[in-house]
Motif scaffolding. Structure first.
Motif, PDB file in Angstrom:
ATOM      1  N   GLY A 144       0.809  -1.217   0.000  1.00 18.04           N
ATOM      2  CA  GLY A 144       0.000   0.000   0.000  1.00 18.04           C
ATOM      3  C   GLY A 144       0.840   1.263   0.000  1.00 18.04           C
ATOM      4  N   ALA A 145       2.019   1.218   0.592  1.00 23.42           N
ATOM      5  CA  ALA A 145       2.900   2.395   0.592  1.00 23.42           C
ATOM      6  C   ALA A 145       3.318   2.753  -0.827  1.00 23.42           C
ATOM      7  CB  ALA A 145       4.128   2.137   1.467  1.00 23.42           C
ATOM      8  N   VAL A 146       3.583   1.757  -1.646  1.00 22.00           N
ATOM      9  CA  VAL A 146       3.964   1.991  -3.038  1.00 22.00           C
ATOM     10  C   VAL A 146       2.832   2.719  -3.754  1.00 22.00           C
ATOM     11  CG1 VAL A 146       4.489   0.858  -5.241  1.00 22.00           C
ATOM     12  CG2 VAL A 146       5.574   0.050  -3.138  1.00 22.00           C
ATOM     13  N   ASP A 147       1.612   2.220  -3.560  1.00 19.48           N
ATOM     14  CA  ASP A 147       0.446   2.849  -4.201  1.00 19.48           C
ATOM     15  C   ASP A 147       0.251   4.278  -3.716  1.00 19.48           C
ATOM     16  OD1 ASP A 147      -0.104   0.482  -5.584  1.00 19.48           O
ATOM     17  OD2 ASP A 147      -1.476  -0.238  -4.028  1.00 19.48           O
ATOM     18  N   ALA A 148       0.401   4.503  -2.413  1.00 19.10           N
ATOM     19  CA  ALA A 148       0.196   5.841  -1.844  1.00 19.10           C
ATOM     20  C   ALA A 148       1.217   6.841  -2.380  1.00 19.10           C
ATOM     21  CB  ALA A 148       0.256   5.779  -0.319  1.00 19.10           C
ATOM     22  N   ILE A 149       2.469   6.432  -2.444  1.00 18.94           N
ATOM     23  CA  ILE A 149       3.520   7.326  -2.937  1.00 18.94           C
ATOM     24  C   ILE A 149       3.295   7.622  -4.419  1.00 18.94           C
ATOM     25  CG2 ILE A 149       6.003   7.533  -3.403  1.00 18.94           C
ATOM     26  CD1 ILE A 149       6.364   5.703  -0.845  1.00 18.94           C
ATOM     27  N   GLU A 150       3.003   6.604  -5.186  1.00 18.41           N
ATOM     28  CA  GLU A 150       2.767   6.795  -6.614  1.00 18.41           C
ATOM     29  C   GLU A 150       1.569   7.731  -6.850  1.00 18.41           C
ATOM     30  OE1 GLU A 150       1.427   3.544  -9.508  1.00 18.41           O
ATOM     31  OE2 GLU A 150       3.606   3.671  -9.801  1.00 18.41           O
ATOM     32  N   GLU A 151       0.507   7.538  -6.109  1.00 16.18           N
ATOM     33  CA  GLU A 151      -0.674   8.390  -6.257  1.00 16.18           C
ATOM     34  C   GLU A 151      -0.357   9.844  -5.929  1.00 16.18           C
ATOM     35  OE1 GLU A 151      -4.868   8.915  -3.926  1.00 16.18           O
ATOM     36  OE2 GLU A 151      -4.335   6.880  -4.541  1.00 16.18           O
ATOM     37  N   LYS A 152       0.396  10.056  -4.855  1.00 17.95           N
ATOM     38  CA  LYS A 152       0.759  11.417  -4.467  1.00 17.95           C
ATOM     39  C   LYS A 152       1.635  12.074  -5.536  1.00 17.95           C
ATOM     40  CE  LYS A 152       1.561  13.814  -0.318  1.00 17.95           C
ATOM     41  NZ  LYS A 152       1.926  13.768   1.088  1.00 17.95           N
ATOM     42  N   LEU A 153       2.598  11.334  -6.054  1.00 14.10           N
ATOM     43  CA  LEU A 153       3.481  11.866  -7.099  1.00 14.10           C
ATOM     44  C   LEU A 153       2.689  12.227  -8.355  1.00 14.10           C
ATOM     45  CD1 LEU A 153       6.468   9.409  -6.632  1.00 14.10           C
ATOM     46  CD2 LEU A 153       6.504  11.869  -6.160  1.00 14.10           C
ATOM     47  N   GLU A 154       1.745  11.383  -8.728  1.00 17.16           N
ATOM     48  CA  GLU A 154       0.908  11.667  -9.902  1.00 17.16           C
ATOM     49  C   GLU A 154       0.101  12.947  -9.708  1.00 17.16           C
ATOM     50  OE1 GLU A 154      -1.287   7.975 -10.302  1.00 17.16           O
ATOM     51  OE2 GLU A 154      -0.079   7.418 -12.043  1.00 17.16           O
ATOM     52  N   LYS A 155      -0.478  13.114  -8.517  1.00 14.70           N
ATOM     53  CA  LYS A 155      -1.272  14.314  -8.217  1.00 14.70           C
ATOM     54  C   LYS A 155      -0.415  15.572  -8.273  1.00 14.70           C
ATOM     55  CE  LYS A 155      -4.888  12.192  -5.447  1.00 14.70           C
ATOM     56  NZ  LYS A 155      -5.460  12.048  -4.110  1.00 14.70           N
ATOM     57  N   MET A 156       0.870  15.429  -7.985  1.00 13.97           N
ATOM     58  CA  MET A 156       1.789  16.561  -8.015  1.00 13.97           C
ATOM     59  C   MET A 156       2.265  16.879  -9.428  1.00 13.97           C
ATOM     60  SD  MET A 156       4.102  15.454  -4.735  1.00 13.97           S
ATOM     61  CE  MET A 156       5.430  16.504  -5.282  1.00 13.97           C
ATOM     62  N   GLY A 157       1.943  16.027 -10.382  1.00 13.02           N
ATOM     63  CA  GLY A 157       2.360  16.271 -11.753  1.00 13.02           C
ATOM     64  C   GLY A 157       3.666  15.607 -12.143  1.00 13.02           C
ATOM     65  N   ALA A 158       4.187  14.725 -11.290  1.00 11.37           N
ATOM     66  CA  ALA A 158       5.388  13.973 -11.655  1.00 11.37           C
ATOM     67  C   ALA A 158       5.023  12.963 -12.736  1.00 11.37           C
ATOM     68  CB  ALA A 158       5.958  13.262 -10.428  1.00 11.37           C
ATOM     69  N   VAL A 159       6.014  12.541 -13.504  1.00 13.68           N
ATOM     70  CA  VAL A 159       5.798  11.590 -14.591  1.00 13.68           C
ATOM     71  C   VAL A 159       6.248  10.215 -14.110  1.00 13.68           C
ATOM     72  CG1 VAL A 159       6.399  10.993 -16.961  1.00 13.68           C
ATOM     73  CG2 VAL A 159       6.196  13.403 -16.289  1.00 13.68           C
ATOM     74  N   ILE A 160       5.282   9.321 -13.912  1.00 10.74           N
ATOM     75  CA  ILE A 160       5.595   7.974 -13.454  1.00 10.74           C
ATOM     76  C   ILE A 160       6.152   7.180 -14.637  1.00 10.74           C
ATOM     77  CG2 ILE A 160       4.704   5.871 -12.382  1.00 10.74           C
ATOM     78  CD1 ILE A 160       4.424   8.315 -10.559  1.00 10.74           C
TER      79      ILE A 160
END
Length: 146
Positions: free
Chosen positions: A103-119
């Motif tokens: 779940g930590a992986v999902d949470a970090i990825e979601e936060k980064l996406e919301k910030m406009g980072a490119v996954i």
């Protein structure tokens, strides 16, 4: 030469081991790699000129967002990092017996996406002990996308 930063939070050492495997693979592809424990990072360190930043965090417990303890301060201040349009990737170790596997992986990825980072690529979720072949393969895919 591409420059990368790998930031990890690890309690038992599994996510640290995964981070080391990733760093070794990236270095073998002529990348300049900095590997840092999350306790060594200040939020403004993320604003340096990295071609990619990889975040590694283990998941503990059965809550939906259960970050590794040392990773929590960085996670809480990520909005201050200016990561819009920055290439990032996320990996971590967990236990599939829990309801929210990694779940930590999902949470970090979601936060980064919301910030406009490119996954870049799919996140890497490791069940239990890190196995070098799967981790190395993921790192190769990440390097190809930089």
């Amino acid at each position: 030469m591409s420059k990368s930063l790998i930031v990890y939070g690890s309690t038992t050492g599994n996510t640290e081991t995964a981070a080391e495997y990733i760093a070794e693979e990236m270095a073998s592809k002529d990348m300049d790699v900095e590997l840092k424990n999350v306790t060594e990072i200040k939020i403004n360190d993320l604003e340096q000129s990295y071609d990619i930043i990889l975040f590694g965090c283990s998941t503990w417990g059965d809550e939906e967002i259960e970050l590794q303890d040392d990773f929590i301060p960085l996670y809480d201040s990520l909005e201050d990092a200016g990561l819009k349009d920055k290439k990032v990737g996320v990996f971590g170790c967990g236990d599939s017996d829990y309801t929210y596997f990694c779940g930590a992986v999902d949470a970090i990825e979601e936060k980064l996406e919301k910030m406009g980072a490119v996954i870049i690529g799919n996140s890497l979720k490791i069940d239990g002990d890190p196995e070098r072949p799967a981790i190395t393969e993921w790192a190769k895919e990440i390097v190809e996308k930089i």
